[in-house]
Scaffold this motif. Structure first.
Motif, PDB file in Angstrom:
ATOM      1  N   GLU A   1      55.230  36.397  43.945  1.00  0.00           N
ATOM      2  CA  GLU A   1      54.377  37.583  43.921  1.00  0.00           C
ATOM      3  C   GLU A   1      55.124  38.793  44.478  1.00  0.00           C
ATOM      4  O   GLU A   1      55.970  38.659  45.359  1.00  0.00           O
ATOM      5  N   GLU A   2      54.782  39.965  43.970  1.00  0.00           N
ATOM      6  CA  GLU A   2      55.314  41.194  44.566  1.00  0.00           C
ATOM      7  C   GLU A   2      54.800  41.307  45.993  1.00  0.00           C
ATOM      8  O   GLU A   2      53.682  40.887  46.301  1.00  0.00           O
TER       9      GLU A   2
ATOM     10  N   LEU B   1      47.741  31.754  37.528  1.00  0.00           N
ATOM     11  CA  LEU B   1      46.336  32.071  37.762  1.00  0.00           C
ATOM     12  C   LEU B   1      45.972  32.072  39.247  1.00  0.00           C
ATOM     13  O   LEU B   1      45.013  32.724  39.653  1.00  0.00           O
ATOM     14  N   ALA B   2      46.726  31.344  40.062  1.00  0.00           N
ATOM     15  CA  ALA B   2      46.447  31.303  41.501  1.00  0.00           C
ATOM     16  C   ALA B   2      47.065  32.477  42.247  1.00  0.00           C
ATOM     17  O   ALA B   2      46.751  32.703  43.414  1.00  0.00           O
TER      18      ALA B   2
ATOM     19  N   VAL C   1      60.026  44.328  46.800  1.00  0.00           N
ATOM     20  CA  VAL C   1      58.986  44.849  47.681  1.00  0.00           C
ATOM     21  C   VAL C   1      58.280  46.020  47.009  1.00  0.00           C
ATOM     22  O   VAL C   1      57.097  46.204  47.126  1.00  0.00           O
ATOM     23  N   VAL C   2      59.029  46.812  46.267  1.00  0.00           N
ATOM     24  CA  VAL C   2      58.453  47.982  45.619  1.00  0.00           C
ATOM     25  C   VAL C   2      58.402  47.831  44.104  1.00  0.00           C
ATOM     26  O   VAL C   2      57.406  48.100  43.469  1.00  0.00           O
ATOM     27  N   LEU C   3      59.508  47.338  43.542  1.00  0.00           N
ATOM     28  CA  LEU C   3      59.656  47.372  42.091  1.00  0.00           C
ATOM     29  C   LEU C   3      59.376  46.056  41.396  1.00  0.00           C
ATOM     30  O   LEU C   3      59.224  46.018  40.188  1.00  0.00           O
ATOM     31  N   GLY C   4      59.346  44.984  42.157  1.00  0.00           N
ATOM     32  CA  GLY C   4      59.139  43.685  41.539  1.00  0.00           C
ATOM     33  C   GLY C   4      60.352  43.188  40.805  1.00  0.00           C
ATOM     34  O   GLY C   4      60.255  42.341  39.922  1.00  0.00           O
TER      35      GLY C   4
ATOM     36  N   LYS D   1      50.943  41.039  40.887  1.00  0.00           N
ATOM     37  CA  LYS D   1      51.972  40.954  39.866  1.00  0.00           C
ATOM     38  C   LYS D   1      53.194  40.240  40.418  1.00  0.00           C
ATOM     39  O   LYS D   1      53.415  40.193  41.617  1.00  0.00           O
ATOM     40  N   GLY D   2      53.984  39.711  39.526  1.00  0.00           N
ATOM     41  CA  GLY D   2      55.190  39.026  39.970  1.00  0.00           C
ATOM     42  C   GLY D   2      55.923  38.434  38.793  1.00  0.00           C
ATOM     43  O   GLY D   2      55.824  38.918  37.666  1.00  0.00           O
ATOM     44  N   LYS D   3      56.637  37.338  39.057  1.00  0.00           N
ATOM     45  CA  LYS D   3      57.413  36.712  37.994  1.00  0.00           C
ATOM     46  C   LYS D   3      57.654  35.251  38.359  1.00  0.00           C
ATOM     47  O   LYS D   3      57.539  34.841  39.521  1.00  0.00           O
TER      48      LYS D   3
END
Length: 329
Positions: free
Chosen positions: A323-324, A298-299, A173-176, A303-305
């Motif tokens: 996504e974050e 791309l969609a 939620v905060v740090l990813g 930020k995320g992983k």
């Protein structure tokens, strides 16, 4: 999204048109009161309400609240699908949040319209009156989905009652960072009320052969989500390459989940294709080495992983991007 504003008197129509100058809305009334800028309810008030009720996210009635309650009663389902319903008097003195205050957005809409027309907002939901936060309010803030309205109601009642309720947030939620898969609760309480909010922060990228069936795609997606220990309700959107944007089976699978399909052009993929596992055969066939993973990336809108960069299933590739989570505001 447009509001619907409904009135059934000449004075009410005048007030509704004043509202339309401040708020993007469609104004409905009976044919005998219809003027320029209004939509006549040709089948009458009762049938008109039925036709309108689930076409708008927010509906403002300018009339007595008793009439409104009786008119909408047959169409009310649950607060996670009902529109936000508001009532305002013909003079515009008071505007009341009547139905679906949190999830339907009626409370926020009440504040908005009150400020726009100089009315007094009337909001009666317990958490708002007490200055506390409801579970569904938190869900809205992070664009999440609650696993159970009943559980959320119980937990919210504890909050309103002044009980201590812990909010456990996964680290991303905060740090990813890695999401939590479980929670340890240390408590001497015999019974704990727990409500889960499911963030809708998963982008699913899909690659498939021409003519792949809806059933095969659904099976591939659910296998990949199960393998990743992810809730199906956490999916925000699906994504694929432009050549597959009209693929019938894929479109039907996306509709099955009630989601949208984002189409990514090959021109967008080309600059990043080497960042992913690719295929020379796919490159020769469609002009890019990989589909599902770059499309998922791309969609995404934050930020995320990758939880799953690529999973293969009977000629279908599935990529899952997380996504974050960011709280609005």
């Amino acid at each position: 999204m447009k509001w619907a504003v409904i009135s059934v008197t000449q004075k009410g129509v005048k007030k509704a048109l004043e509202v339309s100058e401040k708020i993007n809305c469609d104004v409905y009334t009976l044919p005998k009161y219809s003027v320029c800028g209004t939509i006549p309810m040709e089948s009458g008030f009762k049938k008109g309400v039925e036709d309108i009720f689930y076409r708008y996210k927010t509906i403002l009635f300018i009339m007595a609240s008793g009439i409104v309650v009786r008119s909408i009663a047959p169409y009310i389902k649950t607060k996670d699908v009902d529109p936000g319903v508001l009532v305002m008097d013909e003079e515009g003195n008071f505007v009341t949040s009547l139905l679906s205050g949190h999830l339907g957005g009626a409370n926020a809409a009440c504040e908005k319209i009150a400020e726009a027309v100089g009315a007094v907002p009337v909001i009666s939901t317990a958490s708002d009156v007490s200055g506390s936060t409801a579970v569904d309010t938190i869900a809205i803030a992070i664009k999440g989905k609650m696993d159970s309205l009943e559980k959320a109601k119980h937990v919210t009642s504890l909050i309103v009652g002044g009980e201590r309720v812990s909010l456990k947030l996964p680290e991303n939620v905060v740090l990813g960072e890695d999401n939590t898969a479980g929670v340890i609760v240390l408590s001497n309480r015999k019974e704990l009320k727990i409500s889960q909010i499911i963030p809708q922060n998963i982008v699913v990228g899909i690659g498939c052969r021409r003519g792949t069936s809806k059933e095969s795609i659904i099976e591939a997606v659910e296998n990949a989500m199960d393998e990743a220990n992810l809730h199906m309700d956490s999916i925000r959107i699906f994504a694929t390459v432009d050549l597959k944007g009209d693929e019938v089976g894929l479109l039907e699978a996306v509709r099955h989940y009630g989601k949208e399909l984002t189409v990514i052009s090959r021109e967008e993929i080309l600059p990043i294709e080497d960042n992913f596992e690719g295929s020379d055969f796919v490159k020769k066939s469609i002009g890019v080495k990989s589909v599902s993973a770059p499309c998922a990336l791309l969609a995404s809108k934050s930020k995320g992983k990758f939880i799953t960069e690529k999973m293969r299933h009977d000629g279908i590739t599935v990529s899952i991007y997380e996504e974050e989570i960011r709280r609005d505001g």
